[in-house]
Design a protein around this motif. Structure first.
Motif, PDB file in Angstrom:
ATOM      1  N   LEU A 128      39.545  40.979  46.823  1.00  0.00           N
ATOM      2  CA  LEU A 128      39.934  40.735  45.432  1.00  0.00           C
ATOM      3  C   LEU A 128      39.560  39.322  44.993  1.00  0.00           C
ATOM      4  O   LEU A 128      39.066  39.123  43.874  1.00  0.00           O
ATOM      5  CB  LEU A 128      41.431  40.965  45.250  1.00  0.00           C
ATOM      6  CG  LEU A 128      41.894  42.420  45.352  1.00  0.00           C
ATOM      7  CD1 LEU A 128      43.418  42.484  45.333  1.00  0.00           C
ATOM      8  CD2 LEU A 128      41.289  43.261  44.247  1.00  0.00           C
ATOM      9  N   PHE A 129      39.786  38.353  45.872  1.00  0.00           N
ATOM     10  CA  PHE A 129      39.396  36.982  45.532  1.00  0.00           C
ATOM     11  C   PHE A 129      37.890  36.879  45.349  1.00  0.00           C
ATOM     12  O   PHE A 129      37.414  36.202  44.441  1.00  0.00           O
ATOM     13  CB  PHE A 129      39.888  35.988  46.585  1.00  0.00           C
ATOM     14  CG  PHE A 129      41.368  35.757  46.552  1.00  0.00           C
ATOM     15  CD1 PHE A 129      42.022  35.521  45.348  1.00  0.00           C
ATOM     16  CD2 PHE A 129      42.112  35.767  47.705  1.00  0.00           C
ATOM     17  CE1 PHE A 129      43.395  35.292  45.304  1.00  0.00           C
ATOM     18  CE2 PHE A 129      43.474  35.544  47.675  1.00  0.00           C
ATOM     19  CZ  PHE A 129      44.123  35.311  46.464  1.00  0.00           C
ATOM     20  N   PHE A 130      37.116  37.533  46.204  1.00  0.00           N
ATOM     21  CA  PHE A 130      35.657  37.510  46.078  1.00  0.00           C
ATOM     22  C   PHE A 130      35.239  38.082  44.721  1.00  0.00           C
ATOM     23  O   PHE A 130      34.434  37.476  44.011  1.00  0.00           O
ATOM     24  CB  PHE A 130      35.003  38.304  47.214  1.00  0.00           C
ATOM     25  CG  PHE A 130      33.533  38.505  46.998  1.00  0.00           C
ATOM     26  CD1 PHE A 130      32.645  37.459  47.235  1.00  0.00           C
ATOM     27  CD2 PHE A 130      33.040  39.720  46.539  1.00  0.00           C
ATOM     28  CE1 PHE A 130      31.284  37.633  47.022  1.00  0.00           C
ATOM     29  CE2 PHE A 130      31.687  39.904  46.321  1.00  0.00           C
ATOM     30  CZ  PHE A 130      30.804  38.859  46.563  1.00  0.00           C
ATOM     31  N   ILE A 131      35.786  39.226  44.363  1.00  0.00           N
ATOM     32  CA  ILE A 131      35.437  39.849  43.076  1.00  0.00           C
ATOM     33  C   ILE A 131      35.831  38.939  41.921  1.00  0.00           C
ATOM     34  O   ILE A 131      35.047  38.702  40.997  1.00  0.00           O
ATOM     35  CB  ILE A 131      36.105  41.233  42.949  1.00  0.00           C
ATOM     36  CG1 ILE A 131      35.481  42.202  43.965  1.00  0.00           C
ATOM     37  CG2 ILE A 131      35.983  41.775  41.529  1.00  0.00           C
ATOM     38  CD1 ILE A 131      36.266  43.485  44.159  1.00  0.00           C
ATOM     39  N   TRP A 132      37.056  38.418  41.974  1.00  0.00           N
ATOM     40  CA  TRP A 132      37.544  37.567  40.890  1.00  0.00           C
ATOM     41  C   TRP A 132      36.684  36.305  40.737  1.00  0.00           C
ATOM     42  O   TRP A 132      36.222  35.978  39.654  1.00  0.00           O
ATOM     43  CB  TRP A 132      39.003  37.195  41.138  1.00  0.00           C
ATOM     44  CG  TRP A 132      39.538  36.258  40.101  1.00  0.00           C
ATOM     45  CD1 TRP A 132      39.701  34.913  40.221  1.00  0.00           C
ATOM     46  CD2 TRP A 132      39.958  36.592  38.783  1.00  0.00           C
ATOM     47  NE1 TRP A 132      40.199  34.377  39.061  1.00  0.00           N
ATOM     48  CE2 TRP A 132      40.371  35.394  38.154  1.00  0.00           C
ATOM     49  CE3 TRP A 132      40.024  37.785  38.064  1.00  0.00           C
ATOM     50  CZ2 TRP A 132      40.836  35.361  36.854  1.00  0.00           C
ATOM     51  CZ3 TRP A 132      40.503  37.741  36.763  1.00  0.00           C
ATOM     52  CH2 TRP A 132      40.897  36.544  36.176  1.00  0.00           C
ATOM     53  N   PHE A 133      36.461  35.587  41.839  1.00  0.00           N
ATOM     54  CA  PHE A 133      35.757  34.313  41.746  1.00  0.00           C
ATOM     55  C   PHE A 133      34.258  34.474  41.569  1.00  0.00           C
ATOM     56  O   PHE A 133      33.587  33.516  41.161  1.00  0.00           O
ATOM     57  CB  PHE A 133      36.087  33.430  42.945  1.00  0.00           C
ATOM     58  CG  PHE A 133      37.484  32.880  42.885  1.00  0.00           C
ATOM     59  CD1 PHE A 133      37.833  31.960  41.908  1.00  0.00           C
ATOM     60  CD2 PHE A 133      38.455  33.294  43.781  1.00  0.00           C
ATOM     61  CE1 PHE A 133      39.125  31.455  41.823  1.00  0.00           C
ATOM     62  CE2 PHE A 133      39.740  32.799  43.710  1.00  0.00           C
ATOM     63  CZ  PHE A 133      40.077  31.882  42.726  1.00  0.00           C
ATOM     64  N   SER A 134      33.697  35.651  41.836  1.00  0.00           N
ATOM     65  CA  SER A 134      32.271  35.855  41.572  1.00  0.00           C
ATOM     66  C   SER A 134      31.993  35.832  40.071  1.00  0.00           C
ATOM     67  O   SER A 134      30.857  35.639  39.648  1.00  0.00           O
ATOM     68  CB  SER A 134      31.787  37.162  42.202  1.00  0.00           C
ATOM     69  OG  SER A 134      32.385  38.271  41.574  1.00  0.00           O
TER      70      SER A 134
END
Length: 126
Positions: free
Chosen positions: A70-76
């Motif tokens: 989720l962090f990867f998706i959000w921060f991408s």
């Protein structure tokens, strides 16, 4: 406490949750640096030590990896933002606190980078 009476021998593996034990910073370092112990996570907080000798359970591992995704998706979505996932890395405030949390996000400038010759942990007092 000393390694002569290891903390992991004092922890009950029954239904009772593990307890923090009185210890010194040197006790914490002895566990952290002991090459004979595998998969040990050491937590030290102002005179108390907790040593996690077990592996992650299925539910814990699923939730931890879910947060990372989720962090990867959000921060991408924010390409200008510096973000690094340092989960599992040892974080220490020498003589006071130390831990190895499952998830650590560094956001912004000055993300810690390992340099040859330095310990492979993050010193939070710097």
């Amino acid at each position: 406490m000393s390694l002569a009476t290891p903390l992991h021998n004092q922890i009950s593996m029954g239904t009772e949750p593990p307890k923090w034990k009185p210890a010194t910073w040197d006790d914490s370092l002895a566990y952290r640096d002991d090459p004979t112990l595998e998969r040990v996570r050491v937590f030290f907080n102002r005179g108390y030590l907790f040593v996690d000798m077990g592996n992650q359970g299925i539910n814990h591992a699923n939730v931890t990896r879910l947060f990372a995704m989720l962090f990867f998706i959000w921060f991408s979505r924010f390409r200008d933002l510096n973000v690094s996932d340092l989960g599992g890395c040892v974080l220490e405030k020498p003589e006071k606190q130390g831990a190895s949390p499952n998830l650590v996000l560094y956001i912004g400038e000055n993300i810690p980078q390992w340099k040859e010759g330095e310990p492979r942990r993050i010193d939070l007092s710097r």
